[in-house]
Design a protein around this motif. Structure first.
Motif, short mmCIF file in Angstrom:
data_model
loop_
_atom_site.label_atom_id
_atom_site.label_comp_id
_atom_site.label_asym_id
_atom_site.label_seq_id
_atom_site.Cartn_x
_atom_site.Cartn_y
_atom_site.Cartn_z
N THR A 13 0.95 -1.06 -0.06
CA THR A 13 -0.02 -0.07 -0.15
C THR A 13 0.86 1.15 -0.07
O THR A 13 0.32 2.21 -0.05
N CYS A 14 2.15 1.14 0.10
CA CYS A 14 2.82 2.43 0.03
C CYS A 14 4.23 1.95 -0.78
O CYS A 14 4.65 0.91 -0.65
N ALA A 16 7.12 2.17 0.58
CA ALA A 16 8.12 1.37 1.49
C ALA A 16 7.90 -0.02 1.20
O ALA A 16 8.70 -0.82 1.48
N CYS A 17 6.51 -0.43 1.03
CA CYS A 17 6.48 -1.71 0.80
C CYS A 17 7.19 -2.36 -0.43
O CYS A 17 7.62 -3.47 -0.55
N PHE A 66 3.04 -10.27 2.65
CA PHE A 66 2.19 -10.03 1.53
C PHE A 66 1.73 -11.13 0.91
O PHE A 66 2.08 -12.42 1.44
#
Ligand code: 9UX
Length: 72
Positions: A13-14, A16-17, A66
Motif C-alpha cells: 500500500t505504500c 516503502a512496501c 504479503f
C-alpha cells in the motif's frame, strides 16, 4: 541459465512496501534481479532455477506478510 518470472503481489500500500519486497527478493540466494511496481502490483524476478524455485520466491514474499502468486 536464469529464468524470468512475473508475479502478482497483494498487500502493498505504500512505496516503502515496494522497497521492502525488493529487498527481500534481492537477498535470496539465486535471485539476480528483482523489480516491483506499486501501481500494477506486479513484480519481475530473474533467478537461477537450480538454486531457487518459483515456490520458494513466493513463500519468501508471503512470509513477509504479503500475498504473492506467479503468473508465468
Ligand atoms: Mo507502508 Mo508497507 O507505511 O508494508 S511499508 S504500508
Amino acid at each position: 541459465g536464469s529464468l524470468v518470472g512475473q508475479f502478482t503481489i497483494g498487500g502493498m500500500t505504500c512505496a516503502a512496501c515496494v522497497n521492502s519486497v525488493e529487498g527481500i527478493l534481492r537477498k535470496l540466494d539465486g535471485v539476480k534481479r528483482a523489480v516491483v511496481s506499486l501501481p500494477t502490483s506486479l513484480g519481475e524476478v530473474e533467478y537461477d532455477p537450480l538454486v531457487i524455485s518459483k515456490e520458494e520466491i513466493v513463500n519468501a514474499i508471503e512470509d513477509a506478510g504479503f500475498d504473492a502468486a506467479f503468473v508465468q
